[in-house]
Design an enzyme around this catalytic site. Structure first.
Site, PDB file in Angstrom:
ATOM      1  N   LYS A  20      -1.326 -23.266  -6.551  1.00 60.07           N
ATOM      2  CA  LYS A  20      -1.045 -24.704  -6.465  1.00 60.07           C
ATOM      3  C   LYS A  20      -1.450 -25.403  -7.758  1.00 60.07           C
ATOM      4  CE  LYS A  20      -2.085 -26.641  -2.588  1.00 60.07           C
ATOM      5  NZ  LYS A  20      -1.474 -27.425  -1.540  1.00 60.07           N
ATOM      6  N   ARG A  90      -7.596 -30.158  -2.293  1.00 58.46           N
ATOM      7  CA  ARG A  90      -6.821 -29.072  -1.676  1.00 58.46           C
ATOM      8  C   ARG A  90      -7.241 -27.722  -2.215  1.00 58.46           C
ATOM      9  NH1 ARG A  90      -1.545 -31.493   0.020  1.00 58.46           N
ATOM     10  NH2 ARG A  90      -1.541 -33.582  -0.842  1.00 58.46           N
ATOM     11  N   GLY A  99      -1.389 -22.681   4.757  1.00 56.07           N
ATOM     12  CA  GLY A  99      -2.129 -23.187   5.913  1.00 56.07           C
ATOM     13  C   GLY A  99      -3.394 -22.410   6.239  1.00 56.07           C
ATOM     14  N   MET A 101      -6.133 -22.086   4.344  1.00 55.24           N
ATOM     15  CA  MET A 101      -7.381 -22.692   3.877  1.00 55.24           C
ATOM     16  C   MET A 101      -7.282 -24.207   4.042  1.00 55.24           C
ATOM     17  SD  MET A 101      -8.396 -20.340   0.680  1.00 55.24           S
ATOM     18  CE  MET A 101      -6.874 -20.583  -0.140  1.00 55.24           C
ATOM     19  N   ARG A 336       6.039 -23.975  -5.505  1.00 56.20           N
ATOM     20  CA  ARG A 336       5.703 -22.548  -5.523  1.00 56.20           C
ATOM     21  C   ARG A 336       6.986 -21.772  -5.285  1.00 56.20           C
ATOM     22  NH1 ARG A 336       2.485 -23.206   0.114  1.00 56.20           N
ATOM     23  NH2 ARG A 336       4.273 -23.473   1.428  1.00 56.20           N
ATOM     24  N   HIS A 452       4.742 -25.194  10.744  1.00 52.62           N
ATOM     25  CA  HIS A 452       3.861 -24.034  10.565  1.00 52.62           C
ATOM     26  C   HIS A 452       4.446 -22.800  11.248  1.00 52.62           C
ATOM     27  CE1 HIS A 452       0.445 -21.502  11.874  1.00 52.62           C
ATOM     28  NE2 HIS A 452       0.072 -21.681  10.623  1.00 52.62           N
ATOM     29  N   ARG A 558      13.593  18.525  12.931  1.00 52.59           N
ATOM     30  CA  ARG A 558      12.558  19.196  13.738  1.00 52.59           C
ATOM     31  C   ARG A 558      13.232  19.893  14.916  1.00 52.59           C
ATOM     32  NH1 ARG A 558       9.595  14.018  12.585  1.00 52.59           N
ATOM     33  NH2 ARG A 558       7.526  14.548  11.786  1.00 52.59           N
ATOM     34  N   ARG A 614      13.624  22.800   9.967  1.00 53.79           N
ATOM     35  CA  ARG A 614      12.285  23.371  10.106  1.00 53.79           C
ATOM     36  C   ARG A 614      12.237  24.238  11.360  1.00 53.79           C
ATOM     37  NH1 ARG A 614       7.191  19.616  11.060  1.00 53.79           N
ATOM     38  NH2 ARG A 614       7.954  19.558  13.200  1.00 53.79           N
ATOM     39  N   GLU A 746       1.608  21.373   4.028  1.00 52.78           N
ATOM     40  CA  GLU A 746       0.896  20.440   4.911  1.00 52.78           C
ATOM     41  C   GLU A 746      -0.486  20.954   5.280  1.00 52.78           C
ATOM     42  OE1 GLU A 746       2.962  19.930   8.654  1.00 52.78           O
ATOM     43  OE2 GLU A 746       3.618  22.005   8.705  1.00 52.78           O
ATOM     44  N   SER A 765       7.938  20.964   0.861  1.00 50.44           N
ATOM     45  CA  SER A 765       8.113  19.624   1.415  1.00 50.44           C
ATOM     46  C   SER A 765       6.761  19.198   1.985  1.00 50.44           C
ATOM     47  CB  SER A 765       9.185  19.636   2.506  1.00 50.44           C
ATOM     48  OG  SER A 765       9.293  18.349   3.055  1.00 50.44           O
ATOM     49  N   THR A 768       2.862  15.224   4.972  1.00 49.60           N
ATOM     50  CA  THR A 768       1.642  14.442   4.731  1.00 49.60           C
ATOM     51  C   THR A 768       0.984  13.945   6.016  1.00 49.60           C
ATOM     52  OG1 THR A 768       3.177  12.677   4.205  1.00 49.60           O
ATOM     53  CG2 THR A 768       2.045  13.722   2.361  1.00 49.60           C
ATOM     54  N   ASN A 769       1.670  14.095   7.159  1.00 47.54           N
ATOM     55  CA  ASN A 769       0.974  13.752   8.410  1.00 47.54           C
ATOM     56  C   ASN A 769      -0.150  14.752   8.628  1.00 47.54           C
ATOM     57  OD1 ASN A 769       3.048  11.906   8.711  1.00 47.54           O
ATOM     58  ND2 ASN A 769       4.221  13.202  10.123  1.00 47.54           N
ATOM     59  N   CYS A 833       8.115  14.818   3.708  1.00 41.66           N
ATOM     60  CA  CYS A 833       8.794  14.456   4.958  1.00 41.66           C
ATOM     61  C   CYS A 833       7.836  13.875   5.986  1.00 41.66           C
ATOM     62  CB  CYS A 833       9.561  15.638   5.523  1.00 41.66           C
ATOM     63  SG  CYS A 833       8.517  17.037   5.929  1.00 41.66           S
ATOM     64  N   TYR A 853      12.478  14.200  -4.033  1.00 45.83           N
ATOM     65  CA  TYR A 853      13.021  13.316  -2.991  1.00 45.83           C
ATOM     66  C   TYR A 853      11.952  12.945  -1.976  1.00 45.83           C
ATOM     67  CZ  TYR A 853      13.043  17.385   0.074  1.00 45.83           C
ATOM     68  OH  TYR A 853      12.651  18.459   0.821  1.00 45.83           O
TER      69      TYR A 853
HETATM   70  C1  PEP Z   1       3.918  16.354   8.723  1.00 45.95           C
HETATM   71  O1  PEP Z   1       2.952  17.002   9.104  1.00 45.95           O
HETATM   72  O2  PEP Z   1       3.864  15.500   7.842  1.00 45.95           O
HETATM   73  C2  PEP Z   1       5.231  16.589   9.330  1.00 45.95           C
HETATM   74  C3  PEP Z   1       6.311  15.995   8.877  1.00 45.95           C
HETATM   75  O3  PEP Z   1       5.253  17.381  10.429  1.00 45.95           O
HETATM   76  P1  PEP Z   1       4.931  16.871  11.902  1.00 45.95           P
HETATM   77  O4  PEP Z   1       4.759  15.388  11.837  1.00 45.95           O
HETATM   78  O5  PEP Z   1       6.104  17.289  12.709  1.00 45.95           O
HETATM   79  O6  PEP Z   1       3.691  17.627  12.206  1.00 45.95           O
HETATM   80 MG    MG Z   2       3.267  18.727  10.331  1.00 45.76          MG
END
Ligand code: PEP
Ligand code: MG
Length: 878
Positions: A20, A90, A99, A101, A336, A452, A558, A614, A746, A765, A768-769, A833, A853
């Site tokens: 501001k 202000r 809104g 603060m 703004r 608001h 899957r 998979r 993984e 691949s 990452t879960n 993935c 990717y």
């Molecule tokens: C993972 O582990 O990231 C994955 C894609 O496999 P899932 O979620 O099926 O275990």
């Molecule tokens: Mg997995």
């Protein structure tokens, strides 16, 4: 320097002056009519906190000097009863937190200056209206009195004097109210209301600093992921008051240089005559569209149109600005960058590029990928002949159904239980923010499109219908009525924020079509990005949708989802329960053609694009009935004297397969080693499907992926077996099938031994879960509902690592795996993935560390395309 006059401040330095403050300085510099004032920097706010919530010792001396400068400019005196200067105080942080603060207006009034102002303006009503507003706001904000008590008292007065509107109260009544309010302040806070203007100013400055750490502001920063390096502390803007409530030639309003709902290049805004700014934002009176000003205040309208042009040319972004007209003279109080919904952000970016105002990269970087999700919002099915029971303003697009709730706390409570709710209020206030987070949609009976409720809902991409005056809310009885009909708390309604309609019950919705401007932006994104974008899809329908959204293949199919389908499950169970090889092979032989057909359909839908299949991942007991269920069933059957031998057989098997820690148990490649015939059947189904499609002229690019690999040797063992199968099928079919063979990365060990694993894998691949679970030793299901919320609330973690990649830990493992893997196999293809593949910040990281990717859920494909382009655009010329 701690304090900057508006002429002195650098309009680009939002970190120091707040958004501001920077805007006021910049507008002053470009010659727009801004009432004089100064900015106390955000650094002073930090000093305030470092000093144990105390203003720096000599700050008020500096403030006095700057007030004197204002006095000289405007020819008024702060606290001078004959010619009083009033100021607003202000807040304003580096990033806009609308809104969240506090703000105080009309500061500098006391009994003497109020009387003087009345005399000077010959308008007692005006003067005492300002005074009562000041006491009300100051008591609440600077003295922490309960604001509702003042509202209630004010309503009582209006009733007593039969005034429908504030403007109908007589000066005498207002004077009486100011006395009552001061009394109320004393009762509520135990302290006298301060009369001395500099004392008022000091308390107001402190209050604004305090509001930086107020619950609302802290929640808002958390929800919007505003970190200290983005905004740290609030500035305080002290500015000469100008009055929109000085008669019918005075007004106040907010405007956007273009329509923030549609992005259309039309002047958009709302105003109220004879009112102060808070009336517009709080939605107390429903304002008029700006176009009406052309007739009502033609000269001011023309001036505003000129300001609109100047602002947009100067900022090269859509501006959202506040103005006041005091007796025919226009003043600007704020500007703004306009917060817009996704459609408007995209449309205005494309239009501004087409008009040569901004470059393509700027257009790409301007759109937050998360916003695209709003465009994928549902709309009411047009085939459904529902009749709305009420209609209001279409304040934020999208349709949503849920249970009616009348307060934010209940919304939050139900929201936590994953119930869908619609927050229904007369008007919303900043303290309702937690209700917005929890609600599916918002409905208010008062307030315009810039109230608001509307602004906050739009920012969050949630549907909102505002100003729906047909509904009468009784929040004590927890119901609202529309004519004869009443709707209770817990009843289900549907709101359509694209049309403003309200329906009873849950109305069917349909998926939206992508607007043409988005297609354009995504096309630009595709030109820029180097990172591929695929989808996680397990069915032909998902595959088709993924292609429509621009997916360049499937990064994760899957296969267990296919095993779980109702017609398959009994066969899968037969396979698991088989007593001998013959029985097992018979079950597998029944599954084979079914799997083959699945693959044929998916490969067809993805003709010409890669599909990563998979092989089976979950432990086998997941396909069998639960132990508790079986025990209950057996007990029931025994009571009825039925034969339980078969069930007991299953129970024995279930007990045998039970694991203490199934996620780290007998699953993925470990199943492939111990039950090779399952992977062999799946591989056969894949290769047979490809062979058949090749004969039909399709271009299939299959990739076979093995989950949960931790040892190069186990991957090698499975690969050998599967290669035998592929060779066999090719010979049988007389077709050469090209496929690639790879692994999910993984398991932590697979990252650390990537050089060895890459010897047997053509692609990695990142799952990452699982990799996040393994890296933190957090079980996702337990973490997310047991301790992660606390970690996030206390700032121990800034993000949920299951949503946004943990760059330092998981990210480091990924870098190691990529580097080591590519040393052995320079053309190793690497993707991701896990869920992170659709999270914009994680996508940018993946692009940066050299993945080929990302693969994400179908609806996030457009988001990933844009996020990937943004990372690339940042490294290209701007
Ligand atoms: C993972 O582990 O990231 C994955 C894609 O496999 P899932 O979620 O099926 O275990
Ligand atoms: Mg997995």
């Amino acid at each position: 320097m701690r304090i900057y006059d508006f002429e002195q401040g650098d309009g680009k330095n939002k970190k120091l002056l707040g958004g501001k403050g920077a805007g006021l300085c910049e507008m002053t510099r470009i010659g727009l009519p801004v009432p004089p004032g100064f900015v106390i920097t955000t650094e002073v706010c930090l000093e305030y906190y470092r000093g144990g919530e105390k203003l720096p010792k000599d700050l008020m001396d500096e403030v006095r000097q700057h007030v004197t400068t204002i006095e000289n400019k405007v020819g008024k005196g702060f606290g001078d009863p004959k010619n009083p200067l009033l100021v607003s105080v202000r807040s304003g942080a580096a990033l806009s937190m609308p809104g969240m603060m506090d703000t105080i207006l009309n500061l500098g009034l006391n009994s003497e200056t109020a009387a003087g102002l009345a005399e000077q303006t010959r308008d007692e009503r005006f003067s005492y209206d300002c005074y009562r507003r000041f006491i009300q706001l100051f008591s609440k904000i600077a003295m922490q009195a309960d604001g509702e008590k003042f509202d209630e008292k004010f309503e009582q007065y209006k009733e007593r004097y039969k005034a429908n509107y504030d403007t109908e109260l007589t000066p005498a009544a207002l004077k009486e109210i100011t006395k009552e309010f001061k009394q109320l302040c004393k009762e509520e806070t135990g302290k006298d209301f301060p009369n001395e203007p500099y004392k008022q100013l000091e308390m107001a400055i402190e209050a604004v600093f305090r509001s930086w750490m107020g619950k609302r502001a802290v929640d808002y920063r958390k929800f919007n992921k505003i970190t200290p390096d983005m905004a740290s502390g609030t500035a305080v803007n002290v500015q000469t008051m100008v009055f929109g409530n000085r008669g019918t030639d005075s007004a106040t309003g907010v405007a956007f240089t273009r329509d923030p709902g549609t992005g259309e290049n039309i002047f958009y805004g709302e105003y109220l005559t004879n009112a102060q700014g808070e009336d517009v934002v709080a939605g107390i009176r429903t304002p008029k569209p700006i176009i009406e000003m052309r007739k009502e205040l033609p000269q001011s309208y023309e001036e505003l149109c000129r300001v609109r042009e100047i602002l947009e040319k100067h900022y090269k972004e859509i501006q959202d600005f506040e103005f006041t007209i005091e007796r025919g003279k226009l003043y600007l109080l704020q500007t703004r960058n306009g917060k817009m919904n996704a459609l408007a952000t995209i449309k205005t970016s494309v239009d501004m590029y087409n008009d040569g105002i901004i470059a393509k990269n700027e257009a790409l970087l301007r759109i937050r990928p998360e916003q695209i999700e709003q465009l994928l919002h549902k709309t009411i099915d047009p085939k459904y002949a529902a009749k709305p029971v009420a209609s209001g303003l279409a304040a934020s697009p999208g349709a949503a159904s849920g249970k009616v709730v009348f307060d934010a706390d209940t919304a939050a409570e139900l929201g936590e239980r994953e119930e869908k709710v619609i927050l229904v209020r007369e008007e919303t206030k900043p303290e309702d923010i937690h209700g917005f987070f929890a609600a599916q949609g918002v409905l208010t009976s008062r307030g315009g499109k810039t109230s608001h409720a509307a602004v906050v809902a739009r920012g969050m991409g949630k549907p909102c219908v505002s100003g729906c005056e047909q509904i009468k809310i009784d929040s004590h009885l927890k119901l609202f009525s529309i004519g004869e009909q009443s709707v209770k708390e817990g009843d289900i309604i549907t709101v359509d924020g694209s049309t403003g309609s309200v329906y009873l019950g849950s109305v069917p919705t349909i998926e939206p079509e992508l607007p043409k401007e988005l297609t354009q932006v995504l096309q630009w994104a595709d030109e820029r990005r180097k990172l591929g974008v695929r989808a996680n899809a397990d069915t032909p329908e998902d595959a088709k949708k993924a292609r429509e959204f621009g997916a360049e293949g499937i990064g994760l199919c899957r296969t267990e989802r296919m095993f779980n389908a109702v017609d398959r499950l009994p066969i899968v169970q037969r396979m698991i329960l088989a007593e001998d090889d013959e029985e097992k092979n018979a079950a597998l032989a029944t599954l084979l053609p079914i799997q083959r057909k699945d693959f044929i359909e998916i490969f067809k839908a993805m003709n010409g694009l890669p599909v990563t299949v998979r092989l089976l991942d979950p432990p086998l007991h997941e396909f069998l009935p639960s132990m508790e269920g079986l025990l209950r069933e057996i007990a029931d059957m025994k009571m009825k004297n039925m034969d339980t031998r078969e069930k007991e057989n299953i129970l024995r098997k279930v007990k045998g397969l039970a694991e203490v820690n199934p996620m780290m148990g007998h699953r993925g490649i470990r199943l492939g080693i111990t039950n090779p015939e399952i992977y062999e059947m799946q591989t056969r189904a894949i290769i047979e499907a490809v062979a058949e499609l090749i004969k039909q002229g399709y271009d299939v690019k299959p990739e076979i992926m093995i989950p949960q690999v931790s040892l190069a040797s186990e991957l090698n063992a499975v690969r050998q077996k599967l290669e035998n199968v592929t060779r066999e099928v090719m010979e049988e079919k007389g077709v050469r099938v090209k496929y690639s063979f790879g692994t999910m990365t993984e398991v932590v060990r697979s990252c650390l031994t990537a050089d060895k694993i890459a010897g047997f894998a053509e692609f990695f691949s990142f799952g990452t879960n699982d990799l996040t679970q393994g890296t933190f030793s957090f079980s996702r299901e337990d973490a997310e509902n047991k301790f992660l919320p606390r970690y996030l609330a206390e700032g121990i973690l800034m993000n949920n690592p299951f949503e946004t990649l943990d760059k330092d830990g998981v990210g480091r493992l990924m870098r190691i795996a990529i580097e080591d893997g590519r040393k052995v196999r320079p053309d190793l293809k690497v993707g991701i993935c896990g869920e992170h593949g659709g999270d914009p910040e994680s996508v940018r990281f993946c692009s940066m560390i050299g993945l080929d990717y990302v693969s994400c859920s179908v609806y996030r494909v457009p988001i990933a395309r844009l996020a990937a382009a943004q990372e690339a655009a940042k490294t290209v010329d701007l």
